[in-house]
Design a protein around this motif. Structure first.
Motif, PDB file in Angstrom:
ATOM      1  N   UNK A  93      -0.182 -63.015  12.189  1.00  0.00           N
ATOM      2  CA  UNK A  93       1.118 -62.385  11.909  1.00  0.00           C
ATOM      3  C   UNK A  93       0.927 -60.911  11.591  1.00  0.00           C
ATOM      4  N   UNK A  94      -0.122 -60.596  10.851  1.00  0.00           N
ATOM      5  CA  UNK A  94      -0.403 -59.190  10.542  1.00  0.00           C
ATOM      6  C   UNK A  94      -0.723 -58.446  11.822  1.00  0.00           C
ATOM      7  N   UNK A  95      -1.543 -59.050  12.685  1.00  0.00           N
ATOM      8  CA  UNK A  95      -1.876 -58.431  13.963  1.00  0.00           C
ATOM      9  C   UNK A  95      -0.627 -58.232  14.814  1.00  0.00           C
ATOM     10  N   UNK A  96       0.234 -59.234  14.893  1.00  0.00           N
ATOM     11  CA  UNK A  96       1.456 -59.110  15.692  1.00  0.00           C
ATOM     12  C   UNK A  96       2.384 -58.042  15.101  1.00  0.00           C
ATOM     13  N   UNK A  97       2.397 -57.938  13.798  1.00  0.00           N
ATOM     14  CA  UNK A  97       3.198 -56.907  13.141  1.00  0.00           C
ATOM     15  C   UNK A  97       2.688 -55.515  13.521  1.00  0.00           C
ATOM     16  N   UNK A  98       1.373 -55.336  13.466  1.00  0.00           N
ATOM     17  CA  UNK A  98       0.776 -54.044  13.824  1.00  0.00           C
ATOM     18  C   UNK A  98       1.013 -53.742  15.298  1.00  0.00           C
ATOM     19  N   UNK A  99       0.821 -54.739  16.171  1.00  0.00           N
ATOM     20  CA  UNK A  99       1.059 -54.527  17.602  1.00  0.00           C
ATOM     21  C   UNK A  99       2.514 -54.174  17.877  1.00  0.00           C
ATOM     22  N   UNK A 100       3.438 -54.834  17.190  1.00  0.00           N
ATOM     23  CA  UNK A 100       4.865 -54.533  17.370  1.00  0.00           C
ATOM     24  C   UNK A 100       5.167 -53.098  16.967  1.00  0.00           C
ATOM     25  N   UNK A 101       4.578 -52.659  15.867  1.00  0.00           N
ATOM     26  CA  UNK A 101       4.752 -51.277  15.428  1.00  0.00           C
ATOM     27  C   UNK A 101       4.120 -50.292  16.396  1.00  0.00           C
ATOM     28  N   UNK A 102       2.922 -50.621  16.880  1.00  0.00           N
ATOM     29  CA  UNK A 102       2.215 -49.731  17.812  1.00  0.00           C
ATOM     30  C   UNK A 102       2.969 -49.599  19.132  1.00  0.00           C
ATOM     31  N   UNK A 103       3.484 -50.706  19.625  1.00  0.00           N
ATOM     32  CA  UNK A 103       4.239 -50.687  20.877  1.00  0.00           C
ATOM     33  C   UNK A 103       5.514 -49.863  20.703  1.00  0.00           C
ATOM     34  N   UNK A 104       6.182 -50.025  19.576  1.00  0.00           N
ATOM     35  CA  UNK A 104       7.412 -49.278  19.311  1.00  0.00           C
ATOM     36  C   UNK A 104       7.106 -47.788  19.186  1.00  0.00           C
ATOM     37  N   UNK A 105       6.024 -47.445  18.504  1.00  0.00           N
ATOM     38  CA  UNK A 105       5.582 -46.055  18.387  1.00  0.00           C
ATOM     39  C   UNK A 105       5.362 -45.449  19.774  1.00  0.00           C
ATOM     40  N   UNK A 106       4.558 -46.146  20.581  1.00  0.00           N
ATOM     41  CA  UNK A 106       4.213 -45.630  21.909  1.00  0.00           C
ATOM     42  C   UNK A 106       5.450 -45.517  22.798  1.00  0.00           C
TER      43      UNK A 106
END
Length: 166
Positions: A93-106
């Motif tokens: 869940x932490x990884x998916x949270x970080x990936x979701x944030x990274x994708x949104x940033x990019x």
């Protein structure tokens, strides 16, 4: 590439829009129900795109926006698809949270780059958009990790203060 970006008041507002949506996407990415998390992130990213289009005075078309967001998400999250078929663990869940944030940033940075170059939503070249997205994705992971680290630091500090009060 980041150094070429302009520091106008519009840019500051765009950064604010993106940063708010990163936090919301990270929260959605932490939802422990498969596909609900992804749908939430897509909704959040489409809202971000709508707000950026308005800010830069470009027409927003929901269908084109969904197509662009879906296309970029599909190509950027292929590695994460294995999560959909396994029990959810806290670390995932932490990884998916970080990936979701990274994708949104990019994605947000990609749209800003296009809009500031005079490229409207309808004129975005998906292949070039994906290349631009990839350039920002690594920075996005670090940005999202920093948000997570700050959140963990606040929790730890709060727990210590609560223990001292007892």
């Amino acid at each position: 590439m980041e150094s070429n970006l302009n520091n106008s008041p519009t840019r500051a507002l765009a950064e604010n829009i993106i940063n708010r949506h990163i936090v919301w996407a990270m929260a959605s990415g932490a939802i422990p129900i498969h596909f609900v998390d992804a749908l939430g992130v897509m909704f959040i990213q489409n809202d971000m795109l709508k707000q950026l289009c308005k800010l830069y005075s470009y027409d927003y078309n929901r269908n084109i926006g969904k197509s662009i967001v879906s296309s970029i998400i599909a190509t950027s999250t292929v590695k994460g698809i294995s999560f959909a078929f396994k029990p959810i663990k806290a670390g995932e869940r932490i990884l998916m949270s970080i990936l979701s944030g990274a994708i949104t940033y990019a994605m947000g940075r990609m749209f800003i780059s296009n809009f500031e170059s005079g490229i409207s939503l309808i004129d975005i070249d998906i292949k070039k958009g994906e290349q631009l997205f990839d350039e920002y994705f690594e920075k996005g992971k670090n940005f999202a990790k920093n948000i997570t680290s700050k959140s963990e630091t606040k929790k730890t500090t709060s727990k210590r203060q609560t223990k001292k009060a007892d």
